[in-house]
Design a protein around this motif. Sequence first.
Motif, PDB file in Angstrom:
ATOM      1  N   PHE A  59      83.806  -4.953  72.086  1.00 54.15           N
ATOM      2  CA  PHE A  59      84.931  -5.782  72.487  1.00 54.15           C
ATOM      3  C   PHE A  59      84.447  -6.957  73.337  1.00 54.15           C
ATOM      4  N   TYR A  79      86.526  -9.029  76.322  1.00 52.31           N
ATOM      5  CA  TYR A  79      87.741  -9.218  77.105  1.00 52.31           C
ATOM      6  C   TYR A  79      87.581 -10.492  77.927  1.00 52.31           C
ATOM      7  N   SER A 136      83.127   1.001  73.190  1.00 51.46           N
ATOM      8  CA  SER A 136      83.819   2.279  73.113  1.00 51.46           C
ATOM      9  C   SER A 136      83.054   3.186  72.160  1.00 51.46           C
ATOM     10  N   LYS A 154      85.778   6.918  75.987  1.00 53.75           N
ATOM     11  CA  LYS A 154      85.229   6.278  77.181  1.00 53.75           C
ATOM     12  C   LYS A 154      84.881   4.839  76.837  1.00 53.75           C
ATOM     13  N   ILE A 155      85.258   3.906  77.694  1.00 49.61           N
ATOM     14  CA  ILE A 155      85.023   2.489  77.440  1.00 49.61           C
ATOM     15  C   ILE A 155      84.192   1.927  78.580  1.00 49.61           C
ATOM     16  N   THR A 156      83.024   1.402  78.222  1.00 50.78           N
ATOM     17  CA  THR A 156      82.054   0.910  79.200  1.00 50.78           C
ATOM     18  C   THR A 156      81.973  -0.606  79.129  1.00 50.78           C
ATOM     19  N   PHE A 157      82.004  -1.251  80.298  1.00 49.36           N
ATOM     20  CA  PHE A 157      81.950  -2.699  80.379  1.00 49.36           C
ATOM     21  C   PHE A 157      80.585  -3.190  80.869  1.00 49.36           C
ATOM     22  N   GLY A 158      80.264  -4.405  80.485  1.00 47.18           N
ATOM     23  CA  GLY A 158      79.113  -5.086  81.058  1.00 47.18           C
ATOM     24  C   GLY A 158      79.483  -5.687  82.408  1.00 47.18           C
ATOM     25  N   ALA A 159      78.506  -6.352  83.023  1.00 47.93           N
ATOM     26  CA  ALA A 159      78.710  -6.914  84.362  1.00 47.93           C
ATOM     27  C   ALA A 159      79.545  -8.192  84.342  1.00 47.93           C
ATOM     28  N   GLY A 160      79.769  -8.749  83.157  1.00 43.71           N
ATOM     29  CA  GLY A 160      80.597  -9.941  83.048  1.00 43.71           C
ATOM     30  C   GLY A 160      79.805 -11.229  83.147  1.00 43.71           C
ATOM     31  N   PHE A 196      82.909   0.863  68.851  1.00 41.58           N
ATOM     32  CA  PHE A 196      83.646  -0.393  68.861  1.00 41.58           C
ATOM     33  C   PHE A 196      83.036  -1.297  69.923  1.00 41.58           C
ATOM     34  N   TYR A 209      84.040 -10.387  79.630  1.00 43.10           N
ATOM     35  CA  TYR A 209      83.412  -9.068  79.638  1.00 43.10           C
ATOM     36  C   TYR A 209      83.151  -8.594  78.218  1.00 43.10           C
ATOM     37  N   PRO A 211      92.828  -8.741  82.912  1.00 47.03           N
ATOM     38  CA  PRO A 211      91.925  -8.866  81.757  1.00 47.03           C
ATOM     39  C   PRO A 211      92.704  -8.544  80.472  1.00 47.03           C
TER      40      PRO A 211
END
Lengths: 114, 114
Positions: free
Chosen positions: A35, A37, A94, A101-107, A33, A90, A45
Amino acid sequence: GDSVTQKEGLVTLTEGLPVMLNCTYQTIYSNAFLFWYVHYLNESPRLLLKSSTDNKRTEHQGFHATLHKSSSSFHLQKSSAQLSDSALYYCALSENYGNEKITFGAGTKLTIKP
Amino acid sequence: EAAVTQSPRNKVTVTGGNVTLSCRQTNSHNYMYWYRQDTGHGLRLIHYSYGAGNLQIGDVPDGYKATRTTQEDFFLLLELASPSQTSLYFCASSDGTISGNTLYFGEGSRLIVV
């Protein structure tokens, strides 16, 4: 492991111009997935939009994004920026393979000027 | 709408001090997460859990312990706080793939280690 790349840390635009925030990702899972945010100042967020379907446009609140698995991209777009769009955005991924586990970028900090 | 409540909202501690951040969600979600938010790094996953007694290691776990005592409560423990742990901490919950792994965030806990 998984990773999400948002190349632009800061984007400043004039109101009325189009918005495009870049997001690319790496994962070994084919049904991940993706996303977007949005984080407004002094708020929590919250989800803007999400997708797991290849080449299908997803829209919400004037923003849209299309997941392209061939290029591992999920860029966020809007046709005309508004002052109220100023926020931190962001991109996240997933694995959707059981461990959630859900991983984000640096924004990307988006600032819209009059 | 999911409800995730964090406490304390603000905390100042000294280097070497002991800090516990609390998170409670009231939506019967199975998954809970602790992230830290830092400029230039975005949201980084510290620990997460898929149920009472379960703990999964995130991407930046060093210096942090976590415990999920019930389905509702997830705690983040800093037993020897260091200045590098000065950050804004977010707790989040999700019901997993049922809703496509949408995260619902708390209000954040700002920690300063002097």
